[in-house]
Design a protein around this motif. Structure first.
Motif, PDB file in Angstrom:
ATOM      1  N   PHE A 194      39.301  51.407  44.496  1.00 36.20           N
ATOM      2  CA  PHE A 194      40.332  50.386  44.655  1.00 36.20           C
ATOM      3  C   PHE A 194      41.090  50.307  43.342  1.00 36.20           C
ATOM      4  O   PHE A 194      40.495  50.069  42.298  1.00 36.20           O
ATOM      5  CB  PHE A 194      39.646  49.054  44.955  1.00 36.20           C
ATOM      6  N   GLN A 253      46.275  43.830  39.587  1.00 40.21           N
ATOM      7  CA  GLN A 253      46.270  43.340  38.208  1.00 40.21           C
ATOM      8  C   GLN A 253      44.842  43.289  37.707  1.00 40.21           C
ATOM      9  O   GLN A 253      43.923  43.495  38.467  1.00 40.21           O
ATOM     10  CB  GLN A 253      46.908  41.951  38.156  1.00 40.21           C
ATOM     11  N   TYR A 254      44.663  42.958  36.442  1.00 39.18           N
ATOM     12  CA  TYR A 254      43.372  42.737  35.809  1.00 39.18           C
ATOM     13  C   TYR A 254      42.314  43.670  36.281  1.00 39.18           C
ATOM     14  O   TYR A 254      41.455  43.266  37.037  1.00 39.18           O
ATOM     15  CB  TYR A 254      42.775  41.404  36.254  1.00 39.18           C
ATOM     16  N   SER A 255      42.285  44.877  35.931  1.00 43.51           N
ATOM     17  CA  SER A 255      41.106  45.543  36.455  1.00 43.51           C
ATOM     18  C   SER A 255      40.359  46.330  35.418  1.00 43.51           C
ATOM     19  O   SER A 255      39.276  46.781  35.685  1.00 43.51           O
ATOM     20  CB  SER A 255      41.476  46.414  37.621  1.00 43.51           C
ATOM     21  N   LEU A 256      40.911  46.446  34.202  1.00 50.46           N
ATOM     22  CA  LEU A 256      40.157  47.171  33.184  1.00 50.46           C
ATOM     23  C   LEU A 256      39.148  46.230  32.555  1.00 50.46           C
ATOM     24  O   LEU A 256      39.447  45.074  32.304  1.00 50.46           O
ATOM     25  CB  LEU A 256      41.105  47.698  32.101  1.00 50.46           C
ATOM     26  N   PHE A 295      43.420  47.950  41.528  1.00 53.05           N
ATOM     27  CA  PHE A 295      43.856  46.569  41.728  1.00 53.05           C
ATOM     28  C   PHE A 295      45.289  46.355  41.267  1.00 53.05           C
ATOM     29  O   PHE A 295      45.794  47.069  40.403  1.00 53.05           O
ATOM     30  CB  PHE A 295      42.951  45.616  40.961  1.00 53.05           C
ATOM     31  N   ARG A 352      40.518  55.430  36.900  1.00 57.03           N
ATOM     32  CA  ARG A 352      39.169  55.044  37.302  1.00 57.03           C
ATOM     33  C   ARG A 352      38.931  55.322  38.782  1.00 57.03           C
ATOM     34  O   ARG A 352      37.807  55.535  39.203  1.00 57.03           O
ATOM     35  CB  ARG A 352      38.926  53.574  36.990  1.00 57.03           C
ATOM     36  N   ARG A 396      41.516  44.625  50.804  1.00 58.35           N
ATOM     37  CA  ARG A 396      40.226  44.025  50.436  1.00 58.35           C
ATOM     38  C   ARG A 396      39.262  44.017  51.608  1.00 58.35           C
ATOM     39  O   ARG A 396      38.048  44.116  51.420  1.00 58.35           O
ATOM     40  CB  ARG A 396      40.437  42.610  49.894  1.00 58.35           C
TER      41      ARG A 396
END
Ligand SMILES: Nc1ncnc2c1ncn2[C@@H]1O[C@H](COP(=O)(O)OP(=O)(O)OP(=O)(O)O)[C@@H](O)[C@H]1O
Ligand SMILES: [Mg+2]
Lengths: 337, 322
Positions: free
Chosen positions: A79, A83-86, A81, A148, A47
Motif C-alpha cells: 500500500f 500521506q505520512y507513511s515513512l 499511502f 517500499r 483500505r
C-alpha cells in the motif's frame, strides 16, 4: 500476482456512507485506476482491499481466496499511502528494508541490500539512503514510499495518489516507470488518482467513483468517449466537456429525452463567418503555445474549443459552430442515446 | 493542542535584547533555586559545631575547615565511651573512626541509611516502571481502539487526581494493615503506581495520539502483527513521551514523604522519612542530615541529566516533532 474481487462491499463511518455496494473485479495483471472527487471513497476502497478496514457488508477476495476476515499482514498486499507513511525514526535504507525484515518475510541481509539498492536506483534516491526519513523533500518521501511497495513482490499493489506531490517532470517520468514496472512484473494494481492524465495513460481500465458508488468502469477510451452520465463526462477532458442546453441547437437531431448536449472541445468545428447553423462570437483566447483555447459566446452560453494557433481567429470574430459526436444527457444526468 | 503550540515555535528568532533579558531572569531564578541546595551541600561538609555556629560560616577553607564528619555520621552508628576505654583501643584504622573518637565515641556499626536508600531506589524505580508500562498500554488502547465508554473511563482515571492523594491516607492505612501491605516494598510500589498511573495514561495518550496511525497500518501491511508494529513503530516514536512521563513519575515517587512516613517504619522505609530523623549528640545532626540529602539528590540528578534532551522535547508535548 493475483486477481482482486470486491463483491457488493459497503462501508459506513457513523453517518457517512463511504462506500456503497461496490462490486469490482481486477483481473490478474490488470492496472485499474480509480478516479473520483475528494471524499468519493477511493481511499476507503483501497483500505478495504488491504484489510485496514473491515466491510460492513460484502466480501473481498484476493487470488480467489476470501480474505474478508484476514489481517493486512496475511493478505500479501502493498500500500502506498496518500500521506505520512515513512517511519520517521528510521533511515531511508531501513524504511525500504522494513517490509523485507518483517517476521513473515525474513530475508537475508545481502539480499535486502541488493533489493533496496535496485529500487533506490529505479527511483533515483540512491544518494539519500543514509538520510533520516524526515530529512527528505516531499517528493523524495513519496518516492521512498513507492519504493517500499516495489521492494517486494506482493500479490497486489495498492497505490493511493502516489505521484501527487511530485513536480510535473518527475511525475511524468515516474508514471512511465510505474507502467513499465507493472507490465514487466505482470502486477495487479489498484491505483487511485485525481489526475486524469495519469488515469488515461496508466490504466487498463478506469473506474469512476462518485459519492461511494462505482459509476462506470471501462477502458480509458470507452470512459472518455462513451460516458454513462454527465458526471463521468465532466471527469475527463481538459478543458472539460462543454455542457449546453438542448435548445441552443434547435436544428440538431437528438433523442427526445435529451436535455443537455455534451460536446468535447475537440469535437467542435469552428469556421470563420456565419454560414453554419449556429453562430457565436469569440470572447477571448487562451494561448497555451501548441494550441489555443477559444472561448466563444453563443447566445450568452460559453463554449470552449481547441483551435490551431494558425487559425487566424481574433477576439470579436463571428464564427459558425458545428458539433461532431455530441453526447446527449437526460434531465437527471443520465446518458440518452 | 499541538497545532497551536507548534505555530508558536515557528515565530522568528527573538531579538538580542529579549534574549539578554530572558537570560538574566533565568540566571536570577537559578540563583534563588540553587541557594538552598548549595547550603545543604556546604552543611554536609561542616562539623556539627560549625553547622550551627552564629554568624553562619559560609566559605569553605576561609570560614571553616571542610570535614567528612557528616558523611561518617550518616553511614555509621556510634556510641559514647569513657576516656579510659578510648585510650585502651588500638590506633584508629579509618578517617571516620578517628573523627568519631575525637568526639569521645566509637563506631559500632553501619547505620540504616544504605538500606533506606536502596528501598527508595527499588520503590521509586519499580513504581515508575510499572506506571509507565501500564500507562503506555492503556494510553495505546485508548488512543487506537474503540473502548466502550472511553471518555467516561478517561475522566474516571483523571478524577483519581482531583484531590491530594494524602486525603485518602486513613482508608489506605487501614486497608494496607488489613492486607498486610504496611511497611512492605510491594505495598509502596503499588501505592505510588496507583497515584502515578493516571498521570501516565493522560500524558502518554497525548503523545500516542500524535503518532499517525498510518505508520502502524503501513507496518501491518509490511507483514507485521499489531503487537510487532507497536514495538517497532509506535514505541520508538513515543520514546520522548515515555521518558518525560517516567521522569515525572520518578520525581514523585522518589520525593514522596507523607505516605512514606505513614506506612513505612522499618523494612520498607524510604530515605525521605529517614533522613530528617538522624539524631546526633544533643539533637539533630545537621551535617549528617545534609549529607543524606545531598546523596539523595544524586540519582534523580543523573537520571534527569541523562534524559534531559528527551525531557525538553517531551514537556513541549510533542509540539516539536522530529
Ligand atoms: N476513519 C474514518 N472515520 C470517519 N469517516 C471517514 C473515515 N475515513 C473516511 N471517512 C469518510 O468517508 C468518505 C470517503 O473517504 P475517502 O478517504 O475514501 O475519500 P477519498 O476518495 O480517498 O478522498 P480524497 O481524494 O480526498 O483522498 C469521506 O466522506 C470521509 O470523510
Ligand atoms: Mg484519499
Amino acid at each position: 500476482m493475483a486477481e482482486i474481487t470486491l463483491a457488493q462491499v459497503s462501508k459506513r463511518f457513523g453517518p457517512v456512507q463511504a462506500v456503497t455496494d461496490l462490486s469490482l473485479t481486477i483481473a490478474n495483471g490488470e492496472f485499474v485506476v480509480l478516479l473520483g472527487p475528494t471524499g468519493a471513497g477511493k481511499t476507503t476502497s483501497l483500505r478495504l482491499v488491504a484489510g485496514l478496514e473491515t466491510p460492513d457488508d460484502g466480501r473481498v477476495f484476493i487470488g480467489g481466496v476470501d480474505v474478508t476476515g484476514l489481517p493486512p499482514a496475511a493478505r500479501d498486499v502493498t500500500f502506498v499511502f496518500q500521506q505520512y507513511s515513512l517511519y520517521p525514526h528510521l533511515s531511508v535504507f531501513d524504511n525500504l528494508a522494513f517490509p523485507l525484515r518483517s517476521p513473515t518475510r525474513r530475508t537475508p541481509e545481502d539480499e535486502i541490500r541488493r533489493a533496496v539498492g535496485e529500487v533506490a536506483r529505479l527511483l533515483r534516491i540512491e544518494d539519500k539512503l543514509q538520510n533520516r526519513a524526515t530529512q527528505l523533500s516531499g517528493g523524495q518521501m513519496q518516492r521512498v514510499a513507492i519504493g517500499r511497495a516495489l521492494v517486494r513482490r506482493p500479490a497486489v499493489y495498492l497505490m493511493d495518489e502516489p505521484l501527487s506531490s511530485l513536480d510535473a517532470k518527475l511525475r511524468s517520468e515516474l508514471r512511465i516507470e510505474l507502467k513499465h514496472i507493472q507490465q514487466d512484473l505482470g502486477a495487479t494494481m489498484l491505483y487511485v488518482t485525481h489526475d486524469q492524465t495519469e488515469a488515461m495513460t496508466l490504466a487498463t481500465r478506469i473506474g469512476v467513483i462518485n459519492r461511494g458508488r462505482l459509476v462506470q468502469i471501462g477502458t480509458p477510451r470507452s470512459i472518455y468517449e462513451d460516458p454513462a452520465d454527465i458526471y463521468v463526462a465532466t471527469r475527463l477532458g481538459s478543458p472539460g466537456i462543454n455542457l449546453l442546453p438542448r435548445a441552443l441547437f434547435p436544428t440538431l437531431e437528438a433523442p427526445a429525452a435529451a436535455a443537455t448536449i455534451g460536446v468535447r472541445t475537440e469535437h467542435l468545428a469552428i469556421a470563420k463567418g456565419q454560414n453554419g447553423a449556429v453562430t457565436g462570437k469569440v470572447d477571448w483566447i487562451e494561448r497555451l503555445g501548441d494550441q489555443n483555447h477559444l472561448h466563444i459566446d453563443v447566445n450568452r452560453q460559453q463554449i470552449v474549443s481547441l483551435v490551431d494557433p494558425d487559425e487566424g481567429l481574433g477576439v470579436g470574430d463571428e464564427v459558425a459552430v458545428s458539433l461532431h459526436k455530441p453526447l446527449f444527457f437526460a434531465a437527471d444526468g443520465q446518458r440518452v442515446r | 493542542m499541538s497545532g497551536a503550540l507548534s505555530t508558536a515555535h515557528s515565530v522568528v528568532a527573538p531579538s538580542g535584547r529579549v534574549k539578554l533579558l530572558a537570560g538574566a531572569i533565568v540566571v536570577l531564578y537559578a540563583l534563588v533555586a540553587l541557594v538552598p541546595l548549595l547550603w545543604i551541600g556546604l552543611t554536609s561538609i561542616k562539623t556539627p559545631p560549625d553547622s550551627i555556629s552564629y554568624p553562619p560560616k559560609v566559605v569553605p577553607f576561609v570560614h571553616f575547615e571542610p570535614s567528612i564528619e557528616g558523611y561518617c555520621n550518616l553511614f555509621n552508628t556510634r556510641s559514647r565511651q569513657t576516656a579510659d576505654y578510648l585510650a585502651s583501643l588500638p590506633p584508629a584504622n579509618s578517617a571516620c573512626e578517628e573523627i568519631t573518637r575525637s568526639r569521645s565515641m566509637v563506631v559500632v556499626g553501619p547505620s540504616n541509611y544504605v538500606p533506606r536508600f536502596l528501598n527508595s531506589l527499588i520503590i521509586a524505580f519499580g513504581s515508575t516502571l510499572l506506571s509507565v508500562g501500564l500507562g503506555t498500554c492503556a494510553a495505546y488502547a485508548f488512543s487506537r481502539f474503540k473502548v466502550p465508554m472511553k471518555d467516561d473511563l478517561l475522566f474516571f482515571i483523571l478524577s483519581t487526581r482531583m484531590m491530594p492523594p494524602i486525603a485518602v491516607a486513613i482508608p489506605i492505612f487501614l486497608m494496607y494493615r488489613e492486607l498486610g501491605l504496611s511497611d512492605t516494598r510491594l505495598g509502596m510500589i503499588l501505592l505510588y503506581t496507583s497515584v502515578n498511573v493516571s498521570l501516565a495514561v493522560w500524558l502518554l495518550k497525548g503523545f500516542i495520539d500524535e503518532i499517525p496511525r498510518e505508520y502502524e497500518e503501513a507496518a501491518m501491511i509490511d507483514g507485521y502483527t499489531r503487537l510487532q508494529a507497536f514495538r517497532k513503530v509506535v514505541l520508538p516514536q513515543a520514546t520522548t513521551g515515555i521518558v518525560a512521563t517516567a521522569i515525572f513519575c520518578l520525581i514523585f515517587a522518589w520525593n514522596e514523604y507523607a505516605f512514606a512516613v505513614l506506612l513505612t517504619s522499618g523494612t520498607a522505609q524510604t530515605a525521605p522519612p529517614f533522613i530528617p530523623i538522624i539524631i546526633g549528640e544533643g539533637g539533630q545532626d545537621w551535617p549528617a542530615v545534609a549529607a543524606g540529602t545531598t546523596l539523595f539528590l544524586i540519582p534523580i540528578l543523573i537520571f534527569t541529566v541523562l534524559l534531559r534532551k528527551h525531557l525538553l522535547r517531551g514537556i513541549t508535548f510533542g509540539a516539536v516533532r522530529k
